[in-house]
Design an enzyme around this catalytic site. Structure first.
Site, PDB file in Angstrom:
ATOM      1  N   TYR A 168       0.771  -1.127  -0.076  1.00 11.95           N
ATOM      2  CA  TYR A 168      -0.045  -0.155   0.032  1.00 11.95           C
ATOM      3  C   TYR A 168       0.945   1.194   0.068  1.00 11.95           C
ATOM      4  O   TYR A 168       0.499   2.255  -0.732  1.00 11.95           O
ATOM      5  CB  TYR A 168      -0.924  -0.060   1.237  1.00 11.95           C
TER       6      TYR A 168
ATOM      7  N   LYS B  81       0.957   4.112  -2.952  1.00 13.43           N
ATOM      8  CA  LYS B  81       0.567   5.420  -2.713  1.00 13.43           C
ATOM      9  C   LYS B  81       1.822   6.510  -2.907  1.00 13.43           C
ATOM     10  O   LYS B  81       1.374   7.613  -3.624  1.00 13.43           O
ATOM     11  CB  LYS B  81       0.010   5.629  -1.138  1.00 13.43           C
TER      12      LYS B  81
END
Length: 253
Positions: A154, A158
């Site tokens: 993640y 991002k």
């Protein structure tokens, strides 16, 4: 082109949480909104909320990591609502785990939804923006881009979205298209509840602990992010591009 009433916005992952709040806010700003989620039925409640307030919206089902589904979705939106000139890449999933436990699938699905999804949606929508010589692309990053235990996938996705945003700003600026990213901190959503569940912590305790670490002494709400997206989508934000704003209740580096 200066009238929001004549513009169409796409929000991915708009069935709930930040996506739903953003879709509702953009509709209040005057946009017709395409509510995109994996299953069309999941977006119905967001559409109903928009229509109840007098807005115009369309629920569209699409896997944003599938090029054919993305192309079909954007074509349908252009045909039924009008050419999309605002795109909010919000769709996301979590597959948290420590590195030594993270599977190939954990890595791939997060990359595909967050990064490939934003790429495919932006590529499909940008042609409409270029034709109109006006457009706004807003990507949802996260404070996890700065690094976060148990989120190698993640955090990487991002952070990648921030580089993607800056590159879009460089490439598309001459066509009147801006690209910016919003990087939320702790926002009270079903996704953060899933994190609390994974950690074996009660959600209220999880909220209270995180609020105690935030300078404004509260956790964020989806509407906090929707307000910032609304600014980036506005006419007045035309000289702001390639920026990453951390919306975290305090400073982030």
């Amino acid at each position: 082109m200066t009238d929001a009433q004549s513009r169409v916005a796409i929000v991915t992952g708009a069935a709930r949480g930040i996506g739903a709040a953003t879709a509702i806010r953009l509709a209040a700003d005057g946009y017709a909104v395409a509510v995109v989620d994996l299953e069309e039925a999941a977006g119905k409640s967001t559409v109903e909320a928009i229509e109840a307030a007098g807005g115009r919206a369309l629920a569209v089902g699409a896997d944003v990591s599938d090029a054919d589904q993305v192309a079909a979705a954007v074509d349908r939106i252009a045909a039924e609502l009008g050419p999309p000139l605002v795109l909010v890449n919000n769709a996301g999933v979590l597959r948290d785990n420590m590195l030594f436990k993270m599977s190939d699938s954990d890595w791939d699905i997060v990359m595909n939804v967050h990064l490939k999804g934003a790429f495919l949606m932006s590529r499909a929508a940008q042609k409409h923006m270029i034709d109109a010589k006006w457009g706004r692309i807003i990507n949802l990053s996260s404070t996890s881009a700065l690094g976060n235990r148990g989120q190698a996938n993640y955090s990487t996705a991002k952070a990648g979205l921030q580089g993607f945003t800056k590159t879009l700003a460089i490439e598309l600026g001459k066509f009147g298209v801006t690209a910016n990213a919003v990087a939320p901190g702790f926002i009270q959503t079903e996704m953060t509840k899933a994190t609390a569940d994974r950690l074996g912590v009660g959600f209220e305790d999880f909220i209270q602990f995180n609020a105690s670490q935030i300078p404004v002494a509260r956790v964020g709400q989806p509407e906090d992010i929707a307000h910032l997206v609304s600014f980036f989508a506005s006419e007045g934000a035309g000289f702001v591009s390639g920026q990453v704003v951390y919306a975290a209740g305090g400073p982030r580096n």
